[in-house]
Every structure is written in structure tokens, then in C-alpha cells.
Design an enzyme around this catalytic site. Structure first.
Site, PDB file in Angstrom:
ATOM      1  N   TRP A 119       2.375  -1.248  -3.352  1.00 48.96           N
ATOM      2  CA  TRP A 119       1.808  -1.966  -2.007  1.00 48.96           C
ATOM      3  C   TRP A 119       3.276  -2.354  -1.834  1.00 48.96           C
ATOM      4  O   TRP A 119       3.272  -2.537   0.175  1.00 48.96           O
ATOM      5  CB  TRP A 119       0.631  -2.893  -1.698  1.00 48.96           C
ATOM      6  CG  TRP A 119       0.282  -3.306  -0.986  1.00 48.96           C
ATOM      7  CD1 TRP A 119       0.497  -2.249   0.936  1.00 48.96           C
ATOM      8  CD2 TRP A 119      -0.557  -4.285  -0.024  1.00 48.96           C
ATOM      9  NE1 TRP A 119      -0.469  -2.658   1.668  1.00 48.96           N
ATOM     10  CE2 TRP A 119      -1.328  -3.762   1.124  1.00 48.96           C
ATOM     11  CE3 TRP A 119      -1.716  -5.349  -0.371  1.00 48.96           C
ATOM     12  CZ2 TRP A 119      -2.280  -4.523   1.678  1.00 48.96           C
ATOM     13  CZ3 TRP A 119      -2.600  -5.146   0.117  1.00 48.96           C
ATOM     14  CH2 TRP A 119      -2.801  -5.091   1.104  1.00 48.96           C
ATOM     15  N   ASP A 120       4.412  -2.587  -1.544  1.00 52.87           N
ATOM     16  CA  ASP A 120       5.269  -2.493  -1.293  1.00 52.87           C
ATOM     17  C   ASP A 120       6.771  -2.333  -1.848  1.00 52.87           C
ATOM     18  O   ASP A 120       8.167  -2.979  -2.348  1.00 52.87           O
ATOM     19  CB  ASP A 120       6.012  -4.320  -1.266  1.00 52.87           C
ATOM     20  CG  ASP A 120       6.742  -5.097  -0.326  1.00 52.87           C
ATOM     21  OD1 ASP A 120       7.007  -4.238   0.762  1.00 52.87           O
ATOM     22  OD2 ASP A 120       7.086  -6.016  -0.375  1.00 52.87           O
TER      23      ASP A 120
END
Length: 238
Positions: A119-120
Site C-alpha cells: 500500500w505504500d
């Protein structure tokens, strides 16, 4: 092999796929296992994109463990907030652009996927492993926000970090090829536009009335020529 644990805000994941290893961990968990050199320090940015693509490919090859938050839940929330978010934008062209992002996300919302997502995953979150910890020759991905979903949702950080408008399409094509989505780039584009929408929703929640310029540029380039998501379904940028 999947080993999953959570220590406060710091999750730890070890994934072995085809002889390769991806370590995804909270920064506090792995601070002693990595050196100062990171992918962001690679002089050739395209080389850095290649490294990130390799790490991402090994990560998303694995189904997400049970109990993770899901992209399906996230997309429900962002679509519910989308009308208000679009309406808050002060610029008419940005309202049209974000409305196109919303339409694209709606086309894929019913198939949110089940892969393990970081997600990052951007360049500052991948550091070189240290030899004295047994991680020589490995790239260690740090600071995950674990999510179960479609690999296409993972591409946006690598497009916006070390941003270069002239490289957006090249990076997108390289990353989709790395994770095996070169035959389904329409879906990958839709989920990348979902990240643009998600960030716009977050921005509106803090009182913002404009899109982040880099985010808007990524959306324009991905929407610019029209992309087939499913047979007979096309959208174009505003």
C-alpha cells in the site's frame, strides 16, 4: 511460505516465492537489518523502478493472509465519498477529471482482488539489506500498510514518488509488466486511478479544494487515450 505477525503498528511479513525473499516490516522492526543505501539513491531512476517492480512482483504473488483490511472495503468508502469530493473541487477541469476516475473505479470495484499489498511501496521504502544480518544482496521493503487487493492498486506510489511527468507512462508499463498485468493494463489503470480518487477523498476531508498537481497529471496521462477495461467499456479523460 508466509509468516505474519503484528507488533503494535509494525507488521512483519516474510514471503518466499520461487527462491526469492521479500521482507516487509515496520521500520522499527527492521531498523537494524538495513543499511543507509536505498533504491531512491540509485542514480538511474529507471533502474530503481526495475528493482521496485521485482520486489512488488514477489510480494503480490502471494495471497493475503486472513484478517487483513481489504481493498473492497476501501473502495466502498471512497465511492461513497466521491460525489461530495468531486463537488468540492474548485476547478471545473479537475471535477471532470476526478469524475472520470470515479467512473473507472466503478468498472472494477466488483473485483477487488486478494493479493498481499504493501500500500505504500515507493523508493524510499526499499533499502539494501546488511550483510551482518544475513540480508546481503536483498532489498528490504519497509513500513507497510498491509491490504488485501488487486496488484494494480500498488502502482501509484512508484509513479508519484520521484515524480517525472515524462516518465509516467514508461513507469506504468514497466511495473504492469513486472507484476504480470501487461495483458490487463486497463484494469491496472482503473485501480491506479482509484489511488488518485482515494487521495482526493483524503484531501477533501482536510478541507482541500484542488487535486495535487502530480496526481492530476498521472490521471490525465492514464486517461488520455481511452483504455478498454472490459469488452465494450471505454472511458476517456476530460
Amino acid at each position: 511460505m508466509v509468516r505474519w505477525g503484528v507488533a503494535g503498528a509494525a507488521g512483519v511479513l516474510g514471503v518466499g516465492v520461487g527462491g526469492g525473499v521479500v521482507d516487509v516490516a515496520g521500520m522499527r522492526e527492521t531498523a537494524g537489518a538495513v543499511g543507509a543505501a536505498g533504491v531512491a539513491d540509485v542514480a538511474d531512476v529507471r533502474g530503481a523502478v526495475g528493482v521496485l517492480g521485482e520486489v512488488l512482483a514477489r510480494l503480490v504473488a502471494v495471497p493475503a493472509p486472513e484478517g487483513l483490511r481489504t481493498l473492497g472495503g476501501a473502495v466502498e468508502r471512497m465511492l461513497a465519498a466521491a460525489p461530495e469530493t468531486v463537488g468540492r473541487l474548485a476547478d471545473a477541469s479537475e471535477r471532470r477529471l476526478l469524475a472520470d476516475c470515479v467512473a473507472a473505479v466503478r468498472e472494477v470495484a466488483g473485483e477487488p482482488g486478494d493479493r498481499l499489498l504493501h500500500w505504500d511501496l515507493h523508493y524510499d521504502n526499499i533499502l539494501a539489506g546488511r550483510a551482518d544480518t544475513g540480508r546481503a544482496g536483498q532489498w528490504v521493503a519497509l513500513d507497510p500498510k498491509p491490504l488485501a487487493g488487486d496488484p494494480g492498486f500498488e502502482l501509484f506510489p512508484a509513479l508519484v514518488n520521484l515524480f517525472d511527468a515524462g516518465e509516467v507512462v514508461w513507469r506504468f508499463d514497466a511495473l504492469t509488466e513486472a507484476v504480470g498485468l501487461e495483458r490487463d493494463r486497463g484494469r491496472a489503470r482503473a485501480w491506479t486511478l482509484g489511488r488518485v480518487l482515494q487521495n482526493a477523498v483524503w484531501g477533501a476531508g482536510t478541507g482541500g479544494h484542488r487535486m495535487v498537481p502530480e496526481h492530476a497529471e498521472i490521471a490525465r496521462q492514464l486517461l488520455g487515450g481511452g483504455v478498454t477495461v472490459r469488452a465494450g467499456v471505454r472511458w476517456c479523460g476530460g
